[in-house]
Design a protein around this motif. Sequence first.
Motif, PDB file in Angstrom:
ATOM      1  N   PHE A   1      44.899  53.369  48.362  1.00 19.70           N
ATOM      2  CA  PHE A   1      45.146  53.703  46.963  1.00 19.70           C
ATOM      3  C   PHE A   1      44.586  55.090  46.693  1.00 19.70           C
ATOM      4  CE2 PHE A   1      45.014  48.985  45.479  1.00 19.70           C
ATOM      5  CZ  PHE A   1      46.176  48.751  46.216  1.00 19.70           C
TER       6      PHE A   1
ATOM      7  N   GLN B   1      43.342  55.716  41.134  1.00 17.55           N
ATOM      8  CA  GLN B   1      43.659  54.293  40.993  1.00 17.55           C
ATOM      9  C   GLN B   1      42.471  53.418  41.359  1.00 17.55           C
ATOM     10  OE1 GLN B   1      47.018  54.181  43.589  1.00 17.55           O
ATOM     11  NE2 GLN B   1      48.512  54.681  41.976  1.00 17.55           N
TER      12      GLN B   1
ATOM     13  N   THR C   1      46.839  44.959  35.687  1.00 17.92           N
ATOM     14  CA  THR C   1      45.858  45.945  35.226  1.00 17.92           C
ATOM     15  C   THR C   1      46.251  46.455  33.848  1.00 17.92           C
ATOM     16  OG1 THR C   1      46.943  47.953  36.033  1.00 17.92           O
ATOM     17  CG2 THR C   1      45.691  46.665  37.640  1.00 17.92           C
TER      18      THR C   1
ATOM     19  N   TYR D   1      49.994  48.271  36.037  1.00 15.99           N
ATOM     20  CA  TYR D   1      50.247  48.058  37.460  1.00 15.99           C
ATOM     21  C   TYR D   1      50.044  46.588  37.819  1.00 15.99           C
ATOM     22  CZ  TYR D   1      50.318  53.087  38.430  1.00 15.99           C
ATOM     23  OH  TYR D   1      50.642  54.414  38.476  1.00 15.99           O
TER      24      TYR D   1
ATOM     25  N   VAL E   1      48.601  44.494  41.220  1.00 17.90           N
ATOM     26  CA  VAL E   1      47.985  44.534  42.539  1.00 17.90           C
ATOM     27  C   VAL E   1      48.367  43.256  43.271  1.00 17.90           C
ATOM     28  CG1 VAL E   1      45.856  44.811  43.841  1.00 17.90           C
ATOM     29  CG2 VAL E   1      46.065  45.846  41.579  1.00 17.90           C
TER      30      VAL E   1
ATOM     31  N   LEU F   1      49.703  48.138  45.559  1.00 19.98           N
ATOM     32  CA  LEU F   1      49.729  48.484  44.140  1.00 19.98           C
ATOM     33  C   LEU F   1      51.169  48.770  43.729  1.00 19.98           C
ATOM     34  CD1 LEU F   1      47.714  48.873  41.791  1.00 19.98           C
ATOM     35  CD2 LEU F   1      47.777  51.315  42.274  1.00 19.98           C
TER      36      LEU F   1
END
Length: 937
Positions: A228, A232, A257, A261, A263, A284
């Motif tokens: 990442f 991030q 998030t 995003y 994960v 991600l």
Amino acid sequence: MSGIRREEAGSILGMTEQSQVYTATRETLVPNKSTHTGAHALSLEWVFGKNSAPPAFSLQDHDQLVVLYAGANVGVIYNHTTRSQHTLQGHCCPISCMCVSEDRRWIASADQGPKSTLMIWDSYSGIPLFDCHPEGGVIAMAFSGDTKHLVTLGGEDVQCVFIWDWTNATDKPLWFTQLNPSHGFQDYIIFNPNDSTQLLSNSKSQLLLYSRANGSLQYFALKVKKCFSDTQTANMAAGSLSQSVFHWKVPQILTATVDGYLVVWDVTEDLGAHESLSEHRSTLIPLQKDPITVLIVIDRCIVTGDTQGHVNFYDEEFLLLTRYTEFNLDAIVSISFSKECAEGYLEDDILEAKPFIFRNFVVSTASSTVVHVNSQKGVPQILLHKESEPIHAVACHPKQPAVAMGDQSGVLKVWDYDNKVIIGSRVFETEEQIQCVTYDSQGLYLAVGFGSGAVHILNPSTLQSDPEECFHYTKDAIHHITFSSDSKYLATADAGKAVTVLRWQTNEGSLPCWAYMGRYHSHYKPIKDLLFGVHLDSTQPRLLSLGMDRRLVEYDLENSDLNKLLILSSERIEQSAVPVGMTWYPPLTAEQFLLVASDQYKMKLFNSTTKMCRKTLLGPTYGSPIKKAVVLPMSEEPETNSYYLAYVTEDKVGLQIMPLDGNPFKSNAVICHPTGVSTFACSYNGRFVFTAGRSDCTVLSWRISLNALEAAAALGGKDMMPFYTLLEGGRGGAFYREMEDFFYYCQIRHLVTDSMEKLQLSTKIPLSEVPFLMRALAYFPTEQEIEDMHNEVKFSTYAETGKYVTDINLEEFIKLYVNHRPALGISSNELVQAFHILGDRDNTGKHVLNKHALLELLQTRGERMTEEEVADCFTTLLCLNVEEEEEEGQGGEQSEHDHYKSDSGNSGYSLVCAIPDEISMKTFTGHILGFPSSAEQ
């Protein structure tokens, strides 16, 4: 009781007996027509509003629409179809989290507070089945997929995770583990729906995966992938995680998030054999622009809710299927899908053709709005309106079933509490913080007081006002507002410790209007209550205000004029107690009384004309003193008395049978708002009481059953029996026998000292003996309290007979004693507080009183003592021998400060050796007062 509930729950799967739980159906809990048995004096009838943090759940969505949510300290099962509620009562603190089983049959609710409780309910019957008391309260919880286990996440400093087998009779969890605080505060936890041995939880910055495959509960921290970007990774470490779920098809975990995003964590490794997961097994995915607040997996779909009030649906490839963006909602807190499938979606292979939404769902938001969405039509239906701000203002219409509520965001709503519908609302654009509302006695006006100091007089039907009826004479918040009984005066009390009065002016040649009479700074401490009344033998209104400065102020409305508000009288009515509220005592006697409640659990009756204290009574002692009291309208229930008192304490609402006499069994109270009651109001017919909470943003409606109140009072016994229970050991105890002995001794002492004739024993003692008898029983009243006792007995029948009462019997004395003595005794904290205020620190840091300063205080402050009284008191307390002191005094000279003489001057006794120069609290309580060592702690 808990054991019985657990046994009943544990045999549900194979039950043969016809218990209430076994025979219950969905229609059992909330019938079409609500029935009220009246088994309790106060029964929770309706909850207006919702706790913003706990989610809302869909319980039914087929032939009836039923949702579950939390309001204050109760769970609410709301049937929107029949407009009925069933409340799950049992928590003493606000409910912090809730969850439901997959089949919607079982409900778990938990709270946070000093006495945290976790309870499981049968949603069909409303019966509580299981309760336990985790330390520190519960912050999150969830059922396993098979509903056999319940996991709870504690809110302690060092958080704990417990897994309970709630169907068995045990108070201990099956598995538990403590979490390392370095992982952050975990606030969300769920089971793996495909494998109940796995769980996950997350904080704002860390995801934890749990496994109990090897017989113990272990957890592992999932670390961020190294590939990442630094930005991030930094965002995730700083706290951008919201919620996590297990993937329904592959061994993965999905975490949303606040950046929009997703994960994706790979969990294919054997958790039992590894301490942590590899760092490279995470991906991600940019899912959307708006921050994600809710993440759910349902029917092969990924569902998100965000801060813009949007609901989005994605397939397993994370491609958008459909969106709901027209709801006009704020940040979404929870999404709950119905158990039932919507019509038209159960045909052959239709799921393959249209794999998205086939269930209706319920959405709750941060503002406590609850919306039901029909997935076929895409039409939202508001079930609960926005109630996200504390409510400080509640008032009932004097002639209609309407209650007005005002919150801190400037929203005013009027509910029809019979039909449970909003009949009027207004958002004040230029004003915020509605502090108080009131109707006049005829229902012609609705006055609203704001935190800005503004006062608006509205039309109760339209909730609108003319600009001429909006006043702004102060910048201080309006805390009290009230109309006179003839609706010709309006008075307000503000945070500036001042009272403002408006008068309805009807001058010839001009339109009637409200005119300003003046604002008077009549108190030097906050005003606790404001009350209109009527003068005796007259219809002329009178106005009184009561302040924390212990002053009762009456205003001269008759002689006041425009811009000229006058004071008629100002009386100090308390010595040490702080008055907290007042109301007019009903016409149960020939005199007109004002009832005043204080912070020392006392209620006093003051003559409305002379302001003399005519009676002191023990008030309800339910953890905190009465804050506000109102006499209910005349009762229409058969076999009940005429008048009753409704009151609120810090967190309870109660009823009291009148006339007041100190009988504790005549009072009844229940917890209403654990975080504090802001205000309350009574309906015009005396059938309901409405209480408003502070931070819980709810208003609770309580149905009154006076017959139940009378029945509960009857269980306390008749005549003197309730008062004997207030004595230590009751009537058969040593304290009562000691009281009898002292009473008879007072009889003999009075007869011996006042007469040389043959003694004629009586059943009474003169009032002059009452102070000595009180002191003999370890209650040491002040001179003012002694005068109040004398006046209470002396004038008790004067209005009816025109004669004074000069003596008292034992039963009357017992009532006088239990009503006047301190309700909770004298605590060591009060002595500590006194030493902190009056004393100075010595070289060890302890607060001490200088001997000469103490003697000076006794003779100059409060009820001042004479020099002889000080000497007599210390001589008695220290058991000094007067004759020895006189002999020692002849042997040397003493200073004037250390030598106290009697008025005759013939005898003097030195206190210089007996009283140390510096008096600590330990010395004062142990050496001077002679308290036992336990009282010194």
